[in-house]
Design a protein around this motif. Structure first.
Motif, short mmCIF file in Angstrom:
data_model
loop_
_atom_site.label_atom_id
_atom_site.label_comp_id
_atom_site.label_asym_id
_atom_site.label_seq_id
_atom_site.Cartn_x
_atom_site.Cartn_y
_atom_site.Cartn_z
N GLN A 203 12.81 58.82 -15.72
CA GLN A 203 13.94 58.97 -14.81
C GLN A 203 14.29 57.57 -14.28
N VAL A 204 15.55 57.19 -14.44
CA VAL A 204 15.97 55.83 -14.15
C VAL A 204 16.67 55.76 -12.80
N ASN A 205 16.12 54.93 -11.89
CA ASN A 205 16.75 54.68 -10.60
C ASN A 205 16.86 53.18 -10.33
N LYS A 206 16.51 52.42 -11.32
CA LYS A 206 16.61 50.96 -11.26
C LYS A 206 16.43 50.45 -12.68
N ASP A 207 16.60 49.15 -12.86
CA ASP A 207 16.32 48.58 -14.18
C ASP A 207 14.86 48.85 -14.52
N THR A 208 14.65 49.48 -15.66
CA THR A 208 13.31 50.01 -15.98
C THR A 208 12.91 49.60 -17.39
N THR A 209 11.57 49.34 -17.51
CA THR A 209 11.00 49.08 -18.84
C THR A 209 9.93 50.11 -19.12
N ALA A 210 10.09 50.82 -20.22
CA ALA A 210 9.09 51.80 -20.67
C ALA A 210 8.27 51.16 -21.79
N THR A 211 6.96 51.10 -21.57
CA THR A 211 6.09 50.44 -22.55
C THR A 211 5.35 51.48 -23.38
N PHE A 212 5.42 51.32 -24.67
CA PHE A 212 4.69 52.18 -25.60
C PHE A 212 3.54 51.38 -26.19
N ASN A 213 2.31 51.87 -25.97
CA ASN A 213 1.13 51.18 -26.48
C ASN A 213 0.74 51.74 -27.84
N TYR A 214 0.73 50.89 -28.81
CA TYR A 214 0.42 51.28 -30.18
C TYR A 214 -1.03 50.91 -30.49
N GLN A 215 -1.85 51.94 -30.73
CA GLN A 215 -3.24 51.69 -31.11
C GLN A 215 -3.31 51.39 -32.61
N ARG A 216 -4.09 50.40 -32.94
CA ARG A 216 -4.20 49.96 -34.33
C ARG A 216 -5.03 50.96 -35.12
N LEU A 217 -4.67 51.19 -36.35
CA LEU A 217 -5.45 52.00 -37.28
C LEU A 217 -6.19 51.07 -38.23
N TYR A 218 -7.53 51.29 -38.33
CA TYR A 218 -8.34 50.46 -39.20
C TYR A 218 -8.86 51.29 -40.37
N ASN A 219 -8.98 50.65 -41.48
CA ASN A 219 -9.54 51.28 -42.67
C ASN A 219 -11.03 51.02 -42.71
N VAL A 220 -11.82 52.11 -42.71
CA VAL A 220 -13.28 52.00 -42.77
C VAL A 220 -13.74 52.57 -44.10
N THR A 221 -14.41 51.74 -44.86
CA THR A 221 -14.97 52.16 -46.15
C THR A 221 -16.47 52.38 -45.98
N ILE A 222 -16.92 53.57 -46.36
CA ILE A 222 -18.35 53.91 -46.24
C ILE A 222 -18.94 53.96 -47.65
N ASN A 223 -19.82 53.03 -47.93
CA ASN A 223 -20.49 52.95 -49.22
C ASN A 223 -21.91 53.48 -49.11
N SER A 224 -22.28 54.37 -49.99
CA SER A 224 -23.65 54.88 -50.05
C SER A 224 -24.35 54.19 -51.22
N VAL A 225 -25.42 53.45 -50.89
CA VAL A 225 -26.12 52.65 -51.90
C VAL A 225 -27.60 52.92 -51.82
#
Length: 608
Positions: free
Chosen positions: A206-228
Motif C-alpha cells: 500500500q503506497v502512501n509515500k515514495d516506496t521501494t519494495a525489495t525482493f530477496n532472491y536466494q541463490r540455488l546451488y548445484n550439489v553433486t553427491i558421489n558415492s565412492v
C-alpha cells in the motif's frame, strides 16, 4: 426683575405682537443614504450618502456597479434623515475553480475565477497539476447561473513505487523497475524469475509515500553427491538443487559388498560436490525389537573383515535393556527387549491388602494380574497397569444376591468379565450368588451352585428376598433354673446374634448365643456343662425345638461360651416378633433356661 419679564412674554404671546428673533431662520439639512442591495442575495453592495435641505425635492442618479445593472434616476423629498434601498440585479456571477488533494482536501494549485453571465451555462475542464492525477477528467458545468458558485476538481497524489531485486549471495541488485502509484493504492508486485535463484513470493504494497519494495532472491546451488568405494570404485552419483541458507542431507544408498556410511548434512554456499566413501566392510544390521514383535529401532554397523564389532543396545523407556553382543561377520542381530515389569505387583498387592477376604480378592484379581504379568507389548502392560491401579475394592461381606427379575440370558453373559477378557458364565438365573467385592459398576460374585466366580454388572443382581449376610445383635435375657428361679451366680447372657444366609443359602440362618461367666464362679466341669442345648420359639402354638450344633464345657480358662443353632430363615424371622428360650445341661441331669426376649422388644445394639 424676573417676575416682570415673565409677564411681558405672556402678554406678547397672547396678542401675537412679538416675534422672537428678528433675523430669517437657518435652513435645516438632512442626510439621505442610498444603499445598493443585491436583488437576489440581499447583500449590501455599496452605500452613497447625500445631504439635502428639508422639504426640498431632489433627483438622484444611481452610480454604476460592475457586473450589475444600473437603476433609473429617481426623485426624493428630504423630510428627515433616511435610507433609500436600491435593489440592483446582477448581470454576471463569479465562478471560482478550486484544485484540491482528495486525501486531505489541501489546495494544490491556486484557485481561478471566471465571471459568468447570469442565466447562462459555463463549462470547466480540469488542468494538469504536477505530481498529481485528477480523479476525473470529465467537464463540469454550471447551468443557469444565478449566484456565485464554486467548482472543485480533486486530485490524487502520485508516488513512485520502485521494485528492487537483490541477490542474497552477493547483496547486489539483479534489476529494478518503477511505476507511479496513487496515494493509498494497494499494488500487487509479482517478482520476475531469475536463473539460478529462487523466485520470492508476491508482495502487496500500500503506497502512501515514495516506496521501494525489495525482493530477496536466494541463490540455488548445484550439489553433486558421489558415492565412492574405499577401493576407488565409483558406485553412483546424484545431483540436487539446494537453496542458499538451507541444509541438504546426502543420504547414502546401499551397495552390495560395501558398508553404508552415515549420511552427511551440508549447507552449500556455492556449487559443490559431496563424496560419500563406502568402506569395503561387512555390515551388521541391528534390529531392536520388543517381545511382541514391535520394532523399536534399527541401525547398521560396519566391521572390518577379521575384526569383531560390539553391538550395544540402546535404552528404550519401559523396556529392560538386553545384553550386548559381539559379531565378526555380516549379519543381522536382533536384540529382544522385554517389558520392564519392576514393581509390577504394587497395585495388586495394595488391593489384596485392602480387604479381609484375601483369597477371594486373589481370585477376583487373577485375570487382571495375568493381563500385566503376561503382557508382551508395552502398551498392553501399561493399559493393564492403568486398569488395576485405578481399581478400588469395596467389601460386600459375602452378601447373597440373585439375578434381577428382568434378567435375560444374553444380558448376564454380556455383562460379565474377568479382567480385560470376557468370561463365559453358565446361565444361573435361579442360583444364588455370593457378592464379595464391588469395583466400579461390577460385583465380584461366586455362583453358589457352580462355584464359578466372575465380575458381573451390578445392575444385573439384586438382594431382594435374599437375606444372606443380614446380621442383627441383641442383648436382653433372663437366666433361670428348672423351677423358673433366676440364677445370677453363674453369669449372664452377653448377646445373641441372628444372621441370615449361610454359605450362600438364603433359606438358612444361624443364631449364636454368647454367655459370659462370672469371675467368682467356681469352675467345675462336673456341675456346669454347656451341652445338649435346645432352642424353643413360642409361635403361639406348639413350641419349635432345635438342637444346638455345639457342645461346650465350662472351664476356668474360658470367660465366654457360644451356643450355635442352625435353623431355617423363616424360623429365624420369628425371633424378631416372638419370645424364645434355650435349655442346656448343668451338671449331669440338671437343666437351666436362658430366655431371649423377642427382637421387637429387645435392645438391638448392632446391625450389619
Amino acid at each position: 426683575m424676573r417676575k416682570t419679564m415673565v409677564l411681558t412674554l405672556l402678554a406678547a404671546t397672547s396678542f401675537g405682537l412679538v416675534t422672537v428673533g428678528q433675523a430669517h431662520a437657518a435652513t435645516t439639512s438632512y442626510t439621505t443614504t442610498f444603499k445598493y442591495v443585491d436583488a437576489t442575495t440581499n447583500k449590501t453592495l455599496k452605500t452613497v450618502k447625500t445631504t439635502g435641505s428639508k422639504n426640498k425635492t431632489y433627483t438622484y442618479k444611481p452610480v454604476a456597479i460592475k457586473y450589475y445593472a444600473t437603476p433609473a434616476k429617481l426623485s426624493y423629498k428630504v423630510t428627515k434623515a433616511s435610507t433609500i434601498t436600491l435593489k440592483v440585479k446582477a448581470t454576471y456571477r463569479k465562478a471560482t475553480v478550486k484544485y484540491v488533494d482528495r486525501y486531505n482536501n489541501a489546495t494544490i494549485k491556486t484557485a481561478t475565477t471566471k465571471m459568468v453571465p447570469v442565466g447562462k451555462t459555463a463549462s470547466f475542464t480540469p488542468v494538469s497539476v504536477s505530481g498529481y492525477q485528477v480523479t476525473s477528467t470529465a467537464t463540469k458545468k454550471l447551468a443557469n447561473v444565478k449566484l456565485d458558485s464554486t467548482v472543485t476538481f480533486t486530485y490524487d497524489k502520485l508516488f513512485k513505487l520502485t521494485q528492487n531485486m537483490v541477490a542474497m549471495d552477493t547483496k547486489k541488485s539483479l534489476g529494478t523497475s518503477s511505476q507511479t502509484v496513487k496515494r493509498g493504492q494497494t499494488v500487487t508486485l509479482t517478482p520476475k524469475s531469475v536463473a539460478n535463484y529462487v523466485t520470492p513470493a508476491v508482495q502487496k504494497v500500500q503506497v502512501n509515500k515514495d516506496t521501494t519494495a525489495t525482493f530477496n532472491y536466494q541463490r540455488l546451488y548445484n550439489v553433486t553427491i558421489n558415492s565412492v568405494g574405499s577401493d576407488g570404485v565409483k558406485l553412483g552419483s546424484v545431483k540436487q538443487t539446494v537453496q542458499q541458507g538451507q541444509t541438504v542431507t546426502a543420504m547414502p544408498k546401499n551397495y552390495a559388498g560395501y558398508a553404508t556410511p552415515i549420511s552427511q548434512k551440508v549447507a552449500p554456499n556455492k556449487d559443490m560436490t559431496v563424496t560419500l566413501t563406502y568402506p569395503k566392510f561387512y555390515t551388521v544390521n541391528v534390529v531392536e525389537k520388543a517381545a511382541d514383535g514391535t520394532v523399536l529401532a534399527t541401525h547398521s554397523m560396519q566391521g572390518q573383515a577379521g575384526q569383531s564389532v560390539k553391538v550395544t543396545p540402546a535404552a528404550h523407556s519401559g523396556y529392560v535393556t538386553p545384553d550386548s553382543q559381539t559379531v565378526d561377520k555380516a549379519d543381522t542381530v536382533t536384540l529382544l527387549y522385554q517389558v520392564d515389569q519392576t514393581n509390577q505387583d504394587e497395585a495388586y498387592d495394595r488391593l489384596i491388602a485392602s480387604v479381609d477376604n484375601q483369597d477371594q480378592a486373589k481370585a477376583a484379581l487373577a485375570a487382571y494380574k495375568a493381563d500385566y504379568s503376561q503382557a508382551k507389548s508395552l502398551s498392553a502392560y501399561q493399559a493393564a497397569q492403568q486398569t488395576i491401579s485405578s481399581m478400588t475394592l469395596t467389601d460386600l461381606d459375602g452378601q447373597a444376591m440373585r439375578v434381577v427379575d428382568s434378567y435375560d440370558s444374553d444380558d448376564l453373559i454380556a455383562g460379565t468379565e474377568i479382567g480385560a477378557t470376557d468370561a463365559t458364565m453358565v446361565d444361573g438365573v435361579d442360583d444364588t450368588y455370593t457378592a464379595y467385592f464391588a469395583a466400579g459398576d461390577y460385583f465380584w460374585v461366586v455362583n453358589q451352585t457352580t462355584k464359578q466366580g466372575a465380575w458381573v454388572k451390578s445392575d444385573l443382581l439384586t438382594t431382594d428376598d435374599v437375606r444372606n449376610g443380614e446380621k442383627y445383635t441383641y442383648e436382653s435375657s433372663i437366666h433361670i433354673d428348672q423351677q423358673g428361679t433366676q440364677v445370677s451366680n453363674l453369669g449372664h447372657l452377653a448377646s445373641y446374634d441372628v444372621q441370615f444366609g449361610i454359605d450362600g443359602d438364603p433359606d438358612e440362618a444361624i443364631v449364636k448365643v454368647v454367655f459370659a461367666r462370672n469371675a467368682t464362679t467356681q469352675s467345675d466341669s462336673s456341675k456346669v456343662i454347656m451341652q445338649d442345648g435346645e432352642f424353643y420359639i413360642n409361635d403361639n402354638g406348639p413350641l419349635i425345638g432345635l438342637e444346638a450344633d455345639s457342645d461346650e464345657k465350662w472351664t476356668a480358662d474360658k470367660s465366654f461360651y457360644t451356643l450355635t443353632f442352625t435353623m431355617d430363615a423363616d424360623n429365624a424371622r420369628l425371633l424378631e416378633t416372638h419370645t424364645s428360650f434355650i435349655t442346656y445341661g448343668i451338671g449331669t441331669d440338671a437343666t437351666s433356661f436362658l430366655e431371649l426376649t423377642s427382637g421387637d422388644a429387645a435392645n438391638k445394639i448392632a446391625a450389619a
